[in-house]
Design a protein around this motif. Structure first.
Motif, PDB file in Angstrom:
ATOM      1  N   SER A   1       1.055  -1.286   0.104  1.00  0.00           N
ATOM      2  CA  SER A   1      -0.019  -0.062   0.130  1.00  0.00           C
ATOM      3  C   SER A   1       0.834   1.188  -0.059  1.00  0.00           C
ATOM      4  O   SER A   1       1.953   1.246   0.713  1.00  0.00           O
ATOM      5  N   PRO A   2       0.172   2.367  -0.605  1.00  0.00           N
ATOM      6  CA  PRO A   2       1.261   3.472  -0.649  1.00  0.00           C
ATOM      7  C   PRO A   2       1.115   4.295   1.103  1.00  0.00           C
ATOM      8  O   PRO A   2       0.344   3.745   1.965  1.00  0.00           O
ATOM      9  N   GLU A   3       2.047   5.065   1.209  1.00  0.00           N
ATOM     10  CA  GLU A   3       2.231   5.567   2.421  1.00  0.00           C
ATOM     11  C   GLU A   3       0.979   6.132   2.978  1.00  0.00           C
ATOM     12  O   GLU A   3       0.034   6.762   2.518  1.00  0.00           O
ATOM     13  N   GLY A   4       0.477   5.781   4.189  1.00  0.00           N
ATOM     14  CA  GLY A   4      -0.670   6.273   5.043  1.00  0.00           C
ATOM     15  C   GLY A   4      -1.787   5.494   4.583  1.00  0.00           C
ATOM     16  O   GLY A   4      -3.139   5.727   4.946  1.00  0.00           O
ATOM     17  N   VAL A   5      -1.826   4.660   3.692  1.00  0.00           N
ATOM     18  CA  VAL A   5      -3.052   3.736   3.038  1.00  0.00           C
ATOM     19  C   VAL A   5      -2.940   2.355   3.664  1.00  0.00           C
ATOM     20  O   VAL A   5      -2.016   1.547   3.749  1.00  0.00           O
ATOM     21  N   SER A   6      -4.108   1.799   4.058  1.00  0.00           N
ATOM     22  CA  SER A   6      -4.139   0.268   4.837  1.00  0.00           C
ATOM     23  C   SER A   6      -4.915  -0.418   3.906  1.00  0.00           C
ATOM     24  O   SER A   6      -6.279  -0.345   3.773  1.00  0.00           O
ATOM     25  N   TYR A   7      -4.597  -1.672   3.258  1.00  0.00           N
ATOM     26  CA  TYR A   7      -5.196  -2.406   2.613  1.00  0.00           C
ATOM     27  C   TYR A   7      -5.769  -3.359   3.594  1.00  0.00           C
ATOM     28  O   TYR A   7      -4.893  -3.993   4.328  1.00  0.00           O
ATOM     29  N   THR A   8      -6.984  -4.001   3.423  1.00  0.00           N
ATOM     30  CA  THR A   8      -7.477  -5.035   4.316  1.00  0.00           C
ATOM     31  C   THR A   8      -8.010  -6.315   3.726  1.00  0.00           C
ATOM     32  O   THR A   8      -8.423  -6.130   2.438  1.00  0.00           O
ATOM     33  N   GLY A   9      -7.800  -7.463   4.138  1.00  0.00           N
ATOM     34  CA  GLY A   9      -8.348  -8.608   3.545  1.00  0.00           C
ATOM     35  C   GLY A   9      -9.289  -9.162   4.363  1.00  0.00           C
ATOM     36  O   GLY A   9      -8.891  -9.303   5.684  1.00  0.00           O
ATOM     37  N   LEU A  10     -10.380  -9.548   3.863  1.00  0.00           N
ATOM     38  CA  LEU A  10     -11.621 -10.543   4.665  1.00  0.00           C
ATOM     39  C   LEU A  10     -11.093 -11.787   4.844  1.00  0.00           C
ATOM     40  O   LEU A  10     -10.707 -12.303   3.791  1.00  0.00           O
ATOM     41  N   VAL A  11     -11.172 -12.356   5.976  1.00  0.00           N
ATOM     42  CA  VAL A  11     -10.897 -13.773   6.288  1.00  0.00           C
ATOM     43  C   VAL A  11     -11.997 -14.331   7.042  1.00  0.00           C
ATOM     44  O   VAL A  11     -12.420 -13.746   8.045  1.00  0.00           O
TER      45      VAL A  11
END
Ligand code: MG
Length: 301
Positions: A72-82
């Motif tokens: 992810s770019p700085e300051g961005v959070s990617y989330t995975g559903l599990v």
């Protein structure tokens, strides 16, 4: 309680928004959707669901989406559903920054959605939260059908608070209450959030509303008034739930942004850019999406 001055939108359009679409969206188009939303100022975004591809075919390219996206770019959070340990292990092999684990409030929905009893899922939650955190990822746990269940009907607030207490004790960074099928009204939100807050102390809270019965935006407002400042939303209001018959999409991101912006609440997200992305998504899906802002436009223009 005064409304929060700043709210974080968790954009779920690329996951919850797309997973119920019959048309399979290409990996490149998913990545384009995510990049447009990040460019609009979204800082937390669900990018993929690591579920069995046979159960949710739209999410079969989860790894491919993450590979094309990269870190992810700085300051961005990617989330995975599990939904289980297998999904967690898949997510941990990708550049996601956080995971969203799921526990259902009812046995009926747990078995339909996750193929396991609530007790089975809960027995592994502590271990999954710890494994995610040990890998440097934040772990949210969403309590699905926290306001009502398509199979069992009413869900008692005490059941939700008890689950939340156990999830908090298991070390989750954040707990989300999911109105998976869109049945909640504002007093339900007020009551449940107060009970859950008492049950979990200072663990972060987040809300996830579907707008099936047109109460989604009112529910978001009730959650803000209860002190919650992290809100799931889906661009265009796209979405549904493969295991919740007739559930419609999440609250539309642009509609939530409009309410927040006109209420003087900061989000850091560009409403016009999200609205444009919603229209782009509607063209891609070849259908009208539920967002009122997409239809009526922003005021003043
Ligand atoms: Mg949902």
């Amino acid at each position: 309680m005064p409304l929060p001055r700043r709210v974080t939108i968790v954009e779920v359009g690329a996951r919850d928004g797309l997973q119920n679409e019959d048309v399979i969206v290409s990996t490149d188009d998913k990545v384009e959707l995510i990049r447009r939303l990040v460019a609009a100022g979204i800082t937390r975004i669900e990018t993929a669901s690591f579920v069995h591809p046979g159960r949710v075919p739209q999410m079969a390219d989860a790894e491919a989406v993450m590979e094309v996206l990269g870190p992810s770019p700085e300051g961005v959070s990617y989330t995975g559903l599990v939904l289980n340990r297998r999904g967690l292990d898949r997510a941990l092999a990708t550049p996601v920054n956080e995971v969203n684990l799921v526990v259902a409030a009812t046995e009926g929905f747990s078995v339909a959605n996750q193929g396991a009893a609530v007790s089975t899922v809960m027995a592994s939650i502590g271990e999954m939260v710890a494994a995610a955190q040990a890998a440097g990822l934040a772990a949210t746990v969403t309590i699905s059908v926290a306001f009502g269940c398509p199979y069992e009907g009413e869900v008692e607030p005490g059941v939700v608070a008890d689950l939340a207490a156990r999830i908090g004790a298991a070390g989750a960074d954040e707990i989300a209450l999911g109105d998976t099928i869109g049945v909640a009204v504002p007093p339900d939100v007020t009551t449940r959030l107060a009970l859950v807050r008492d049950a979990v102390g200072d663990t972060g809270l987040r809300v996830h509303f579907h707008d099936t019965r047109n109460t989604g935006i009112a529910n978001v407002h009730a959650a803000l008034a209860a002190g919650v400042s992290v809100v799931d939303a889906s661009v265009g209001g796209a979405g549904g739930c493969p295991f919740a018959p007739n559930a419609t999409g999440n609250v539309p991101t642009e509609d939530v942004l409009y309410m927040l912006e006109r209420s003087g609440i900061e989000t850091g997200v560009d409403l016009d850019a999200v609205t444009e992305t919603g229209r782009w998504l509607a063209r891609l899906l070849e259908k009208e999406l539920p967002s009122a802002i997409a239809r009526a436009g922003v005021f003043p223009g």
